[in-house]
Scaffold this active site. Structure first.
Site, PDB file in Angstrom:
ATOM      1  N   GLU A  91       0.069  11.622  56.004  1.00  0.00           N
ATOM      2  CA  GLU A  91       1.407  11.878  56.551  1.00  0.00           C
ATOM      3  C   GLU A  91       1.752  13.347  56.345  1.00  0.00           C
ATOM      4  OE1 GLU A  91       5.831   9.842  56.461  1.00  0.00           O
ATOM      5  OE2 GLU A  91       4.716  10.024  54.603  1.00  0.00           O
ATOM      6  N   GLU A 140       9.545   8.095  61.195  1.00  0.00           N
ATOM      7  CA  GLU A 140      10.353   7.271  60.289  1.00  0.00           C
ATOM      8  C   GLU A 140      11.568   8.025  59.762  1.00  0.00           C
ATOM      9  OE1 GLU A 140       8.468   7.535  55.890  1.00  0.00           O
ATOM     10  OE2 GLU A 140       7.230   6.482  57.334  1.00  0.00           O
ATOM     11  N   ASP A 150       1.026   5.096  49.309  1.00  0.00           N
ATOM     12  CA  ASP A 150       2.302   5.762  49.575  1.00  0.00           C
ATOM     13  C   ASP A 150       2.939   6.318  48.305  1.00  0.00           C
ATOM     14  OD1 ASP A 150       4.424   6.628  51.113  1.00  0.00           O
ATOM     15  OD2 ASP A 150       4.886   4.661  51.943  1.00  0.00           O
TER      16      ASP A 150
END
Length: 867
Positions: free
Chosen positions: A418, A424, A369
Site C-alpha cells: 500500500e 479507502e 496490515d
C-alpha cells in the site's frame, strides 16, 4: 586490491573494467553506460576532508553538490577523509520479475568504489552506481559498526517545483505540490523534483533488517534535503541501503526500474506458484461483510463469473467458516486471500502456527496490515515473515506499510504494497496523476482502484476504469461491490480484460499535477490508461509505440453524467494519435490488438470453470480416538469434459491415509469416478475437530489446475478434565471472537494474543479468566466428567464507552444459563451452572442490542468442578 575484488563480486553480474572519467584530484565522475549522459559527481574537499555528491544530465546540473558521509559511535566519517583507492566495473544483470513494469529485466550500470581513510585509521568505501535512468550510492565498511546517522543529502534548486509527501510511517498523506525551498519538515520517499527539463525522484533501495528506513528532512533556510534514519542508532552495520535518485525526463521516471535493479537478487528459486491477478474485495464498500460467510460466497461467485482470480476476505473473518469458503471458491477457479493484523504474526511461534494452518486450509496469500514503522526492528519482521511465507508458498500484500525498496525482486511473492493514500481514504481526484510518477514509480501499489459507487465520486467513471492500467499492482484489489460493477456492464467488461502483469510500459504523456497517459503491453495486446485532474480537456496518446500493420483500437470513454462508459472501435496505424475529450476529473481507457479481417473486438472470452460435484462419506462427524481407523470415500463428477483428473484423500497432521489415488486422463461430462481410503488417527493428531480432505484436481479450458475439495469431519477428543481446572488452561475445541482472539487470563486487546490488560471488573482484578469481545463463542470438551461451571461475569473496566452484552452458557447445544443484559460499570456477577453429563460446554457472549463497539466481556475466574 583483494578487498576491492571482494567488494565488486556480485552474483549474476558481468564484470567489465570501466574507463574512469577524467577529473581533478579529489573529484570523481561516474557516468552511465551507453548514450544517456547521466553522471554522478563525488568531490573531496581538501580543507575539511568532507565528501559531496551531485548529479548531472547531459551536462546540466540536476542536484548540486551536497554533503554525504557516515557517523558511527567509533568515528565521524563525514570529515577528515583522504582517498586511498578506486575500483571500477560495469555491472550487467538479467533477471525476471513476477510483477512490475515489465517482467524481463536487463540493467547496465557503471560502478565505482572509492575507498577513504579517516581519523584513527577508520575506513569507508563509497560505492557509486550510474545507470541510464539515475544514480545511487551506498556506504560499505570493513567491520561491523554502530551507525548514529548519515550526512547523506540532496540539493535541488530552491525554485524547483516539488511533489512531496508529508512523512508518516504508513505513507498515506496527501502529496503536496510546493517548491524545494518552500517546503519545511519531514517528507517520505519517493520525493519528486523538476529541475528545468529534468526530473529527480529521490528514494532508497535494498533496505532490509540489516538497517533502518529513512525519510528526507528539509529545514527552513537550508539548501539540503537530509536523510534521517528511523532509529537513533543502528548496530552491526556493514553496508547501508542505496541512496537513490531516478533522473531523466518524466517518461524516464515513469518507466524506470532502477529501484529493482539495485535490490538484492531473488531469495526464491522456484516462482511457479506465484500468481498475480485481480481480486474481489468487500471491506471498503461494506465494512461488515468480511465477517459474513454468505456474503463472501457471493463475492466468490462474482469473481468466478468474471474471470477474477481471487477474493480477499478482510478484517472480520472467522476460522469456523474460512476452510469451507476456500473449498467453495477453489471449486469455481477462485483462490482466497486472508487479512491479518501484523501483530498476529509478530513472533516466530505465531508465524510457525498461524501461517501453516491457513496454508493447510488452501489459502493462497495474506494481506498483512498496520506495520506503520520504518524501524530496523520492523524491517527484521518483514524479513522473517517473508522467509516464512516463501517457505509455505503464500503470497503477500503489505498494507499500512513502508514503500517498496526493491522488495519484490528479492522476495518475488510480494504482490503489492500500500504506502499510498488509496481509495479507502477517499483521496481527491487531484492526487491521482502524481501517484503514477511518484509512489507507483518505485513498485507495485495497492491503491484499490475503481470506486464507482463507494467513496466521494470526484473522478469520472472512465477515469476510475483507467486506474488499473495506470497503477501497476501484481494483485489489483477492486474497491466496489459486485452489484455496483454489474450496474456498469461496459466498465466491468473492460475490467475483466485488464491484466495485472506487464511485458512493457510506456509513458505517453503527463504532468504530475495535471494528467498521466500510460500504455502497458501484455502479450500482443496494449492497454492504455489516461486520467486528468481538474478542468475538462482533450487527452492525447500517440500510437507510435505500436509496430507496423493495422491495429484495432477500442476506446472506453465517459458517457452521460456518472452513467456507464461507452466503447468506440476504430482501425488505426502507429502513425495515428488518440484524441479523447474528457470531462472534469475525467479520463479514458483503451485496449489495442493486431487487426485481422473479421476481428471485431480485442476482448478474450471469460471461460468459467465447469460445474462439478464431489461427495464424501462419512457425511456426519466421526468420533475418532487415537489409534482408531475408518473408511473414507469420495465420488467426483463434472458437467463438462475435463482432463488429467486425480481424486485422492490426504492425511491430516498426525494421521495416515492408505489407498491409492484414482486417476483418469479424460473424464466425460456426467461420468463419475470413486475412490476409497482408510484413515487412521495417530498419537500425534491434534485434538478437537479435524478435517480429512478428499479432493479432485483437473485441467479445464482457460484455467490452471482446478482444485475441488470436501472433507470428512472427525472429532479427536482430548483428555477429560480432572480436578478443578480453570477454563483458560484447557484447549479450546472452537473459538470465534468479535475482535482479535479470545484472551487467556487477559482482557481483550482486539488485535493479537497477549495484547490485553489484567482482567478487571468493578475495580477488582482477576488473575484467571477469559477476555472476549462480543459476539464471541468458545467451547471446551468435558466428556461428561464435570459437574459444575462457575465464573464471575461482567464488562471489563477498560470499556469506557457505553456497552452491553449478554452472557450465555450451553451444554451440548442446550441452553443452561442466560445473564440478561449486562452493562458497563456493573459489578461482577457470579455464575454457577450444573454441567452434569455435558460433553461439550460452550460459552457465548452476544451484543446487548445497543450496537456499540468496545464490548470487552470477561469470564473472570472461570473454572470447572470435575471428577
Amino acid at each position: 586490491m583483494a578487498r576491492f575484488a571482494a567488494l565488486v563480486a556480485v552474483l549474476g553480474s558481468v564484470l567489465v573494467p570501466a574507463a574512469p572519467a577524467a577529473a581533478a584530484p579529489g573529484d570523481w565522475v561516474v557516468t552511465a553506460p551507453g548514450t544517456a549522459a547521466v553522471a554522478a559527481h563525488v568531490a573531496l574537499d581538501p580543507g575539511t576532508g568532507g565528501l559531496t555528491f551531485a548529479v548531472s544530465r547531459q551536462g546540466r546540473t540536476v542536484l548540486a553538490p551536497s554533503p554525504i558521509g557516515l557517523r558511527t559511535t567509533g568515528a565521524d566519517l563525514t570529515r577528515d577523509l583522504r582517498a586511498v583507492g578506486r575500483a571500477d566495473r560495469l555491472v550487467t544483470e538479467r533477471y525476471a520479475m513476477t510483477t512490475g513494469k515489465r517482467l524481463a529485466r536487463e540493467s547496465r550500470m557503471t560502478e565505482t568504489t572509492l575507498a577513504f581513510a579517516g581519523a584513527g585509521g577508520a575506513r569507508l568505501d563509497l560505492v557509486v552506481r550510474a545507470a541510464p535512468d539515475g544514480v545511487a550510492y551506498r556506504y560499505v565498511v570493513p567491520d561491523p559498526v554502530t551507525v548514529t546517522g548519515e550526512a547523506s543529502s540532496y540539493r535541488p534548486p530552491a525554485d524547483a517545483p516539488a511533489w512531496l509527501l508529508p512523512y508518516n510511517a504508513w505513507y498515506e498523506a496527501n502529496r503536496a505540490r510546493t517548491t524545494a525551498g518552500a517546503a519545511e519538515g519531514d517528507f517520505g520517499h519517493p520525493s519528486l523534483f523538476r529541475v528545468g527539463e529534468d526530473y529527480a525522484l529521490l528514494t532508497e533501495s535494498d533496505v532490509d533488517g540489516r538497517y533502518a528506513g529513512s525519510r528526507l528532512r528539509h529545514a527552513a533556510g537550508s539548501a539540503d534535503y537530509r536523510v534521517v534514519l528511523a532509529d537513533e542508532q543502528v548496530a552491526d552495520v556493514l553496508r547501508t541501503p542505496w541512496r537513490t535518485a531516478i533522473v531523466g525526463s518524466l517518461a524516464t521516471v515513469g518507466q524506470s526500474t532502477l529501484v529493482d535493479d539495485l535490490a538484492s537478487p531473488s531469495q526464491v528459486a522456484d516462482t511457479s506458484w506465484v500468481r498475480p491477478g485481480k481480486v474481489a474485495w468487500s471491506w471498503l464498500s461494506e465494512h461488515a461483510s468480511p465477517g459474513d460467510f454468505t456474503r463472501q460466497k457471493q463475492y466468490v461467485d462474482f469473481a468466478a463469473r468474471n474471470g477474477w482470480e481471487y477474493v480477499l476476505v478482510d478484517e472480520g473473518w472467522q476460522d469456523t467458516w474460512v476452510p469451507e469458503l476456500v473449498r467453495y471458491a477453489r471449486a469455481r477457479g477462485v483462490e482466497v486471500l486472508l487479512w491479518f493484523h501484523w501483530t498476529a504474526l509478530d513472533t516466530q511461534a505465531e508465524r510457525d502456527t498461524v501461517l501453516p494452518r491457513v496454508r493447510q486450509w488452501g489459502v493462497r496469500g495474506v494481506k498483512l496490515d498496520f506495520m506503520e514503522s520504518d524501524s530496523r526492528a520492523r524491517y527484521q519482521w518483514y524479513d522473517a515473515v517473508l522467509a516464512k511465507t516463501a517457505e509455505l508458498r503464500l503470497m503477500v500484500n503489505f498494507h499500512g506499510s513502508t514503500i517498496p525498496h526493491g522488495l519484490a525482486r528479492t522476495w518475488p511473492h510480494v504482490m503489492t504494497m500500500e504506502a499510498v493514500r488509496g481509495a479507502e481514504n477517499s483521496p481527491p481526484a487531484a492526487n491521482n496523476p502524481v501517484q503514477f510518477f511518484t509512489r507507483n514509480a518505485v513498485g507495485s501499489m495497492d491503491y484499490t482502484p475503481v470506486s464507482l459507487e463507494v467513496g466521494p465520486k470526484e473522478a469520472s467513471v472512465a477515469h476510475e476504469v483507467a486506474l488499473p492500467v495506470l497503477y501497476e499492482s501484481g494483485w489489483t484489489h477492486f474497491a466496489d461491490k459486485p452489484e455496483a460493477y454489474e450496474r456498469f456492464p461496459e466498465a466491468l467488461r473492460y475490467l475483466n480484460q485488464v491484466p495485472t502483469v506487464w511485458d512493457e510500459t510506456r509513458v505517453l504523456g503527463g504532468e504530475p499535477s495535471g494528467h498521466a497517459v500510460v500504455a502497458r503491453r501484455s502479450g500482443d495486446r496494449w492497454f492504455v490508461g489516461a486520467v486528468a485532474a481538474g478542468d475538462a480537456r482533450t487527452l492525447r496518446a500517440s500510437l507510435g509505440f505500436l509496430g507496423g500493420g493495422r491495429w484495432l483500437v477500442e476506446v472506453v470513454r465517459d458517457g452521460v453524467g456518472r452513467g456507464d462508459v461507452r466503447r468506440d472501435g476504430r482501425i488505426a496505424r502507429s502513425s495515428a494519435t488518440l484524441e479523447v475529450p474528457v470531462p472534469h476529473n475525467g479520463g479514458f481507457a483503451a485496449v489495442i490488438c493486431p487487426y485481422l479481417p473479421g476481428v471485431l473486438t480485442c476482448d478474450r472470452p471469460v471461460v468459467p470453470v465447469p460445474a462439478t460435484a464431489l461427495t464424501v462419506t462419512p457425511s456426519g462427524v466421526v468420533d475418532a480416538a487415537p489409534g482408531s481407523e475408518f473408511e473414507v470415500t469420495g465420488s467426483f463428477t463434472a458437467e463438462a469434459d475435463v482432463e488429467d483428473v486425480v481424486l485422492t484423500a490426504t492425511a491430516p497432521e498426525g494421521w495416515t491415509i492408505t489407498g491409492a489415488p484414482v486417476e483418469r486422463r479424460t473424464l466425460r461430462a456426467g461420468e463419475a469416478i470413486t475412490g476409497r481410503w482408510t484413515a487412521r488417527v495417530g498419537g500425534g493428531s491434534p485434538v478437537g475437530a479435524v478435517d480429512v480432505p478428499v479432493f479432485a484436481e483437473f485441467r479445464a479450458p482457460g484455467h490452471a489446475r482446478v482444485h475441488v475439495e470436501q472433507a470428512v469431519r472427525a472429532f479427536v477428543p482430548p483428555a477429560v478434565p480432572t480436578g478443578d481446572p480453570h477454563v483458560s488452561d484447557l484447549p479450546f475445541m472452537s473459538e470465534s471472537n468479535g475482535w482479535g482472539p479470545v484472551e487467556r487470563d487477559r482482557s481483550n486487546g482486539e488485535n493479537a494474543g497477549g495484547d490485553g490488560n489484567p482482567l478487571t471488573i468493578g475495580g477488582v482484578v482477576h488473575e484467571k479468566g477469559l477476555g472476549v469481545h462480543a459476539p464471541s463463542e468458545l467451547s471446551v470438551y468435558l466428556g461428561g466428567g464435570c459437574r459444575a461451571f462457575t465464573a464471575a461475569i461482567g464488562l471489563d473496566d477498560e470499556t469506557t464507552s457505553p456497552g452491553s452484552v449478554v452472557f450465555q452458557v450451553f451444554g451440548d447445544d442446550r441452553p443452561l444459563f442466560d445473564s440478561g443484559v449486562v452493562r458497563g460499570g456493573d459489578p461482577a456477577r457470579p455464575v454457577s451452572v450444573d454441567t452434569s453429563g455435558v460433553r461439550m460446554l460452550s460459552l457465548r457472549v452476544t451484543d446487548g442490542d445497543d450496537g456499540r463497539n468496545f464490548d470487552h466481556a470477561d469470564w473472570a475466574d472461570a473454572r470447572l468442578a470435575c471428577a
